[in-house]
Each structure stands twice: as C-alpha cells, then as structure tokens.
Design an enzyme around this catalytic site. Structure first.
Site, PDB file in Angstrom:
ATOM      1  N   LYS A 263       0.891  16.172  17.869  1.00 48.28           N
ATOM      2  CA  LYS A 263      -0.143  15.273  18.407  1.00 48.28           C
ATOM      3  C   LYS A 263      -0.715  14.389  17.312  1.00 48.28           C
ATOM      4  O   LYS A 263      -1.254  14.887  16.317  1.00 48.28           O
ATOM      5  CB  LYS A 263      -1.262  16.101  19.056  1.00 48.28           C
ATOM      6  CG  LYS A 263      -2.493  15.282  19.494  1.00 48.28           C
ATOM      7  CD  LYS A 263      -3.537  16.159  20.181  1.00 48.28           C
ATOM      8  CE  LYS A 263      -4.838  15.374  20.428  1.00 48.28           C
ATOM      9  NZ  LYS A 263      -5.882  16.206  21.081  1.00 48.28           N
ATOM     10  N   ASP A 268     -10.304  10.780  17.812  1.00 50.01           N
ATOM     11  CA  ASP A 268     -10.571  11.107  19.209  1.00 50.01           C
ATOM     12  C   ASP A 268     -12.066  11.044  19.487  1.00 50.01           C
ATOM     13  O   ASP A 268     -12.794  11.992  19.208  1.00 50.01           O
ATOM     14  CB  ASP A 268     -10.025  12.507  19.535  1.00 50.01           C
ATOM     15  CG  ASP A 268     -10.218  12.874  20.998  1.00 50.01           C
ATOM     16  OD1 ASP A 268     -10.561  11.973  21.797  1.00 50.01           O
ATOM     17  OD2 ASP A 268     -10.011  14.060  21.341  1.00 50.01           O
ATOM     18  N   LYS A 275     -17.271  11.845  23.742  1.00 49.56           N
ATOM     19  CA  LYS A 275     -17.738  13.124  23.204  1.00 49.56           C
ATOM     20  C   LYS A 275     -19.190  12.996  22.750  1.00 49.56           C
ATOM     21  O   LYS A 275     -19.635  11.898  22.410  1.00 49.56           O
ATOM     22  CB  LYS A 275     -16.897  13.496  21.972  1.00 49.56           C
ATOM     23  CG  LYS A 275     -15.488  13.957  22.279  1.00 49.56           C
ATOM     24  CD  LYS A 275     -14.786  14.345  20.989  1.00 49.56           C
ATOM     25  CE  LYS A 275     -13.360  14.776  21.253  1.00 49.56           C
ATOM     26  NZ  LYS A 275     -13.255  16.000  22.066  1.00 49.56           N
ATOM     27  N   ASP A 286      -7.587  14.933  14.399  1.00 53.13           N
ATOM     28  CA  ASP A 286      -6.868  15.118  15.660  1.00 53.13           C
ATOM     29  C   ASP A 286      -5.401  14.679  15.567  1.00 53.13           C
ATOM     30  O   ASP A 286      -4.691  14.644  16.569  1.00 53.13           O
ATOM     31  CB  ASP A 286      -7.608  14.384  16.791  1.00 53.13           C
ATOM     32  CG  ASP A 286      -7.472  15.071  18.143  1.00 53.13           C
ATOM     33  OD1 ASP A 286      -7.148  16.273  18.170  1.00 53.13           O
ATOM     34  OD2 ASP A 286      -7.689  14.402  19.168  1.00 53.13           O
ATOM     35  N   ASP A 345     -10.921  12.380  27.742  1.00 50.42           N
ATOM     36  CA  ASP A 345     -10.936  13.204  26.528  1.00 50.42           C
ATOM     37  C   ASP A 345      -9.813  14.237  26.549  1.00 50.42           C
ATOM     38  O   ASP A 345      -9.546  14.876  25.531  1.00 50.42           O
ATOM     39  CB  ASP A 345     -12.306  13.888  26.401  1.00 50.42           C
ATOM     40  CG  ASP A 345     -12.558  14.412  24.993  1.00 50.42           C
ATOM     41  OD1 ASP A 345     -11.798  14.037  24.071  1.00 50.42           O
ATOM     42  OD2 ASP A 345     -13.514  15.192  24.827  1.00 50.42           O
ATOM     43  N   GLU A 347      -6.757  13.730  26.297  1.00 45.93           N
ATOM     44  CA  GLU A 347      -5.778  12.689  25.992  1.00 45.93           C
ATOM     45  C   GLU A 347      -4.540  13.218  25.290  1.00 45.93           C
ATOM     46  O   GLU A 347      -3.454  12.648  25.436  1.00 45.93           O
ATOM     47  CB  GLU A 347      -6.440  11.603  25.119  1.00 45.93           C
ATOM     48  CG  GLU A 347      -6.476  11.872  23.602  1.00 45.93           C
ATOM     49  CD  GLU A 347      -7.287  13.094  23.207  1.00 45.93           C
ATOM     50  OE1 GLU A 347      -8.147  13.533  23.996  1.00 45.93           O
ATOM     51  OE2 GLU A 347      -7.063  13.640  22.105  1.00 45.93           O
ATOM     52  N   ARG A 349      -2.646  15.869  25.727  1.00 48.06           N
ATOM     53  CA  ARG A 349      -1.563  16.287  26.630  1.00 48.06           C
ATOM     54  C   ARG A 349      -0.826  15.092  27.211  1.00 48.06           C
ATOM     55  O   ARG A 349       0.347  15.199  27.558  1.00 48.06           O
ATOM     56  CB  ARG A 349      -2.155  17.199  27.722  1.00 48.06           C
ATOM     57  CG  ARG A 349      -3.210  16.535  28.556  1.00 48.06           C
ATOM     58  CD  ARG A 349      -4.055  17.536  29.359  1.00 48.06           C
ATOM     59  NE  ARG A 349      -5.007  18.274  28.512  1.00 48.06           N
ATOM     60  CZ  ARG A 349      -5.826  19.212  28.963  1.00 48.06           C
ATOM     61  NH1 ARG A 349      -5.825  19.552  30.243  1.00 48.06           N
ATOM     62  NH2 ARG A 349      -6.652  19.835  28.143  1.00 48.06           N
TER      63      ARG A 349
HETATM   64  N1  BES Z   1      -8.993  16.912  20.269  1.00 42.01           N
HETATM   65  C1  BES Z   1      -9.690  17.617  21.291  1.00 42.01           C
HETATM   66  C2  BES Z   1      -9.662  19.125  21.095  1.00 42.01           C
HETATM   67  C3  BES Z   1     -10.392  19.665  19.894  1.00 42.01           C
HETATM   68  C4  BES Z   1     -11.691  20.123  20.025  1.00 42.01           C
HETATM   69  C5  BES Z   1      -9.773  19.785  18.677  1.00 42.01           C
HETATM   70  C6  BES Z   1     -12.346  20.657  18.929  1.00 42.01           C
HETATM   71  C7  BES Z   1     -10.431  20.312  17.582  1.00 42.01           C
HETATM   72  C8  BES Z   1     -11.719  20.757  17.712  1.00 42.01           C
HETATM   73  C9  BES Z   1      -9.051  17.315  22.646  1.00 42.01           C
HETATM   74  O1  BES Z   1      -8.525  16.047  22.786  1.00 42.01           O
HETATM   75  C10 BES Z   1     -10.130  17.437  23.670  1.00 42.01           C
HETATM   76  O2  BES Z   1     -11.037  16.662  23.618  1.00 42.01           O
HETATM   77  N2  BES Z   1      -9.986  18.403  24.560  1.00 42.01           N
HETATM   78  C11 BES Z   1     -10.957  18.616  25.589  1.00 42.01           C
HETATM   79  C12 BES Z   1     -10.216  18.899  26.858  1.00 42.01           C
HETATM   80  C13 BES Z   1     -11.097  18.953  28.079  1.00 42.01           C
HETATM   81  C14 BES Z   1     -11.621  17.566  28.401  1.00 42.01           C
HETATM   82  C15 BES Z   1     -10.297  19.505  29.234  1.00 42.01           C
HETATM   83  C16 BES Z   1     -11.797  19.812  25.181  1.00 42.01           C
HETATM   84  O3  BES Z   1     -11.270  20.767  24.642  1.00 42.01           O
HETATM   85  O4  BES Z   1     -13.004  19.762  25.397  1.00 42.01           O
HETATM   86 ZN    ZN Z   2      -7.900  15.126  21.036  1.00 46.30          ZN
HETATM   87 MN    MN Z   3      -9.977  14.647  23.414  1.00 40.79          MN
END
Ligand code: BES
Ligand code: ZN
Ligand code: MN
Length: 499
Positions: A263, A268, A275, A286, A345, A347, A349
C-alpha cells in the site's frame, strides 16, 4: 543513512590487544544472583583478570534486556571503554531476537563512537549485525543540528563454529537485509511534502536502475486508459496524481514466481471522510507497505534468490478537494468489479484491490500483500504484532516465519459472515461494513474478493508495527520501523529452499 563499515575479526587476547576500536561491546545475561558474561566476553574478561562480572555487579548491572553499562578500561585494553549490554534471561540458550535487541540497544548507545568491536556475534552473527546496524540508524535529513553521528565502523567477532567463508556470506546477507530495512525506514520517514506518488516512483526507478531490475510506471493517463478505478478514485483529490509502479527481478533460473503488493498512500487525510486532527501526521507512514515491498524486491536481487519477484506498488495521496471521490461514489475497479464507496478513509483496500488483480495477471505462485490497512489492527494486536490473513496454509507459514524473524505476526481469520456486511445497495460490494466489529478482518475479506481463485496469498496488516510513535526500543528507533521487510526476505528464502 548509510550503513557503517562492517568487518569480521578474531576475538582473542591478541586481537583485542591490537584492535583500533574505541569501544568493545560484550553481552551480559540476567543470572539468579546478578549479571553473567555471555559468550564472546571471555577475552575481555581475561584482560580484567576475570573480574568483569563482579565489577558489573558492583555498578548495579543485572544483565536485564537492553541494560547498557559502560566501564572505562584504564589501559587494560587499547579500547577506552567496555560497553556491557543486557540480553536478559537465558532460557534454552539465547535466542536470535535477544541478540538482535541487545545489539540494537548497543548500536543506539554507540552514537558518537567512531569504531566499535562487537562480540555479540559469537552468539549469532546475523542477529548481531542486523541489530547493531538497525539500532544505529537515525534519520537526520531534515535537521540542521545532526547530533552525535552513528557509529562509523564496526568489527564483529567471528563465531567459533563455521568457516570464515560462511561468516563472510552471513555478514554480506545480514548487511543487505539491514540495508533493505533502512531503505524502507528512509522512505517512511521522508515527509509527505517531499514523498508523493511521482517522487516515490522516481525513487523506485532509481533503485531499479541501480540494481538492474525491470521497471514500469503507469501515470494517471495510463491508469485511466487501463481502467484502474480504485487507484484513480483515491488519488483524484490530490493535485499530485497517482501512479502504479511495477518493479521486477527475474533471474535466469527461477523456481517460483512471487508477487509483492504494498500500500502506497503517501499521505492519508481520510479524504472527504476526513480524519480527526490528532495524530493525523502519523499518516505520513501510510506508504510503509509500498516502501517495504520496494526494498524487498531490490533485496531479492542483491541476494540472488532463485525466484522471480515482482513488486506492484499503487501510489496515491488521499486528500479532500473539489476533485475528490466522495462517499456514495461507485468505482469500477481494474478487472471490472464495482465498489460503492461509503467512507473515503477506507482507501487502502481500493488501491490494493486494483493492484492485486493486476498482480495476478502474471500468474504468480504466491501473492504477498502488506499494508497499513486498519486502525482495528492496532486495537486487536497492538503496536508490535502484525495481523496475518490469507489462504490458510500460506498465512500460517508467513505468520510462523514472521515470529521467527522477531518481527512478530499472528494468524487471523477471515470470518465468512462478515462478507454479507460488505454487500452494497448499488454495487458488487461496499468498501466498509458499516460497523466497527472485526475491522481488520473485514478489510481482509474485502481484499479476498480481488484474489484469483486458488492463489496462495497473504495480507499482512502492519498499521501498528510499521511506525514507532513511542520511545526507541531494541533495534527500533522512532518513526518507520521497516517491518515486514525481514519477514518478506525470510519468506522468499523459505520459498527458494522449500517451494
Ligand atoms: N491508513 C489507515 C489505517 C491506519 C490507522 C494505519 C492507524 C495506521 C494507524 C486506513 O486507511 C484507514 O483510515 N482505515 C480506516 C478504515 C475504516 C474507515 C473502515 C480505519 O481503520 O479507521
Ligand atoms: Zn490509509
Ligand atoms: Mn484511510
């Protein structure tokens, strides 16, 4: 950062009497009644008339893991200082990870030293080299005052068993592995104003050229032409357009073909599903998966694995703007599946789905994908244990290898009932479930929809382990850690050996 200059050395009284090192590093073990000297410390102890353990006890040392105690040699050795580092308790012997962490603590404590002689390599040469080099790592590219420089030269005591040829080969392999981890850390630590999709692709191109690898990059026009709806959707909000990089190593004789996918969200923000402000800066990391697979394919070439290894790296910046994708959009992914975006968010996947379909077109025997995919990974497993999902056997194999490397991963299920929660009102599937439960697993289930039937694949969620926001520990400083590069290297070595 560059790696210190590394060499092998004898560890005898005569060798010690001649060494030009400023500091000699020895290991201590936590015994019942105070510190014990580890293998490798005998010659130093002899120079202290066998009184080293007692001296350390007097200074309050216990031999606990990562304890650092320095003793002036007062002319007993040409080196001015003995640095005793704790390995902790010896169970059935000392594990490689104990050696790696102790060497890491020593590597950190050696900042400001020109030359060190490390004797921990008598316990495990590879672990001592990896630990020392990684512990010494600092990222100061953006500081005016660089502080104490990392140790510049390190001599490692040759282990008693094995030939000098074997030791040289181990030193070379360990150095290359540590370099790959450092390349990964440097990329992660580079801030997002300087590291964006096109500049990441440029750095990948340079690495490909320097190492004789195949290189291809798709820009936004090519992505559009070929139908990479996930990457284009996620990358659409940024003025710095997305990229898809392919970098391949193909030796003359390849027993197996391994696809790597990482990824590469260079920042992000969450996009329109923005966020919260707190810790949003951590999302500079990220692209840890992308950095890791890039360094891994370069490493595969350096170590000449008899495998074809191809890294596919989707790169995008997830920002809110007038051109962003929105919650409610339906994206047509590479390969034709449609996805309803319910949260911008989620994104990672989306760019990974496109890329995993692309990777499978080349019919690999294995697909290894790694990503900072979910906050839920950190909730489930914390900051130091990755979540490992995928096809059953390969998942368990990778998780086992990951623990053996000391990077730590744990096999996680893909519960069938979560699939229905990804059903969409409009499209083939939605990008989130609409509830918080099993968030790491739901992301894995989403990815599985884009994996070719019968392909052995693994998804390593490194949201926590890829980036250290706490204090330095072992061989891990603040910032990018380089997880899971050593795991990928070990899995490739395992595939090369066992198919
Ligand atoms: N890059 C984040 C995941 C992340 C969170 C990595 C904290 C490192 C530390 C990912 O893109 C994300 O935002 N995931 C969301 C998914 C949700 C919207 C289903 C998450 O984990 O909140
Ligand atoms: Zn992310
Ligand atoms: Mn995200």
């Amino acid at each position: 950062m560059t790696v210190p200059k590394l060499a092998l050395s004898d560890n005898t009284g005569e060798a010690l009497a001649k060494t030009r090192a400023d500091v000699v590093v020895i290991g201590t073990l936590a015994g019942e009644d105070g510190p014990l000297l580890a293998d490798g410390a005998a010659a130093v102890d002899a120079a202290f008339d066998g009184r080293l353990a007692g001296l350390l006890a007097t200074l309050g040392a216990s031999g606990k893991a990562e304890e650092v105690v320095k003793i002036p040699t007062l002319g007993k050795l040409p080196a001015g200082v003995v640095l005793a580092v704790g390995l902790g308790k010896a169970g059935d012997g000392v594990t490689p990870e104990q050696v790696r962490r102790a060497a890491g603590a020593a590597g950190r404590a050696l900042a400001g030293t020109d030359r060190a002689f490390v004797t921990l390599s008598e316990l495990d040469l590879q672990a001592a080299v990896e630990g020392t080099v990684l512990g010494a790592y600092v990222f100061t590219a953006y500081r005016s005052e660089k502080g104490d420089a990392p140790v510049a030269k390190v001599d490692f005591a040759s282990p008693a068993d094995g030939t000098s040829r074997e030791h040289k080969a181990t030193l070379k392999a360990a150095t290359s592995i540590a370099e790959a981890v450092i390349t990964t850390r440097d990329l992660i630590n580079t801030p997002p104003n300087d590291l964006y999709p096109a500049s990441f692709a440029d750095r990948a191109k340079k690495l490909a050229e320097d190492n004789g690898l195949e290189f291809e990059v798709l820009d936004e026009k090519a992505l559009k032409r070929k139908g990479f709806g996930g990457i284009l959707g996620v990358g659409g909000g940024s003025s710095r357009p997305p990229r898809l990089v392919r970098i391949g190593y193909k030796p003359a004789k390849a027993a197996k073909k391994v696809a790597l996918v990482g990824k590469g969200i260079t920042f992000d923000s969450g996009g329109i599903s923005l966020k919260p402000a707190a810790n949003m800066d951590h999302m500079t990391s990220d692209m840890s998966g992308a950095a890791g697979v890039l360094a891994s394919v370069v490493l595969a070439a350096k170590l000449k694995y008899p495998l074809e290894v191809v890294a596919h790296i989707p790169l995008a910046e997830n920002l809110p703007s007038g051109t962003s994708y929105r919650p409610g959009d339906v994206l047509t992914m590479y390969g034709g599946k449609t996805v309803e975006v319910l949260n911008t968010d989620a994104e990672g996947r989306l760019i990974l789905a496109d890329t995993m379909v692309r990777a499978a077109e080349e019919n690999p025997d294995y697909l290894i994908e790694t990503s900072t995919l979910t906050g839920a990974q950190v909730v489930s497993l914390g900051h130091r244990t990755a979540g490992v999902m995928g096809s059953d056997d390969f998942r368990d194999r990778v998780a086992g290898v990951m623990r053996a490397t000391g990077e730590n991963g744990w096999a996680m299920p893909l519960p069938e009932e979560l699939r229905a929660d990804l059903d969409s009102r409009l499209a083939d599937l939605a990008n989130i479930t609409g509830h918080r439960w099993g968030g790491m697993l739901a992301a894995g289930i989403f990815l599985r929809e884009f994996v070719a039937d019968g392909l052995d694949w693994v998804h390593i969620d490194i949201a926590g382990p890829s980036f250290n926001t706490g204090a330095p520990w072992g061989y891990t400083g603040k910032g990018g850690t380089g997880v899971p590069v050593r795991t990928i290297a070990a899995v490739l070595a395992d595939i090369a050996a066992n198919g």
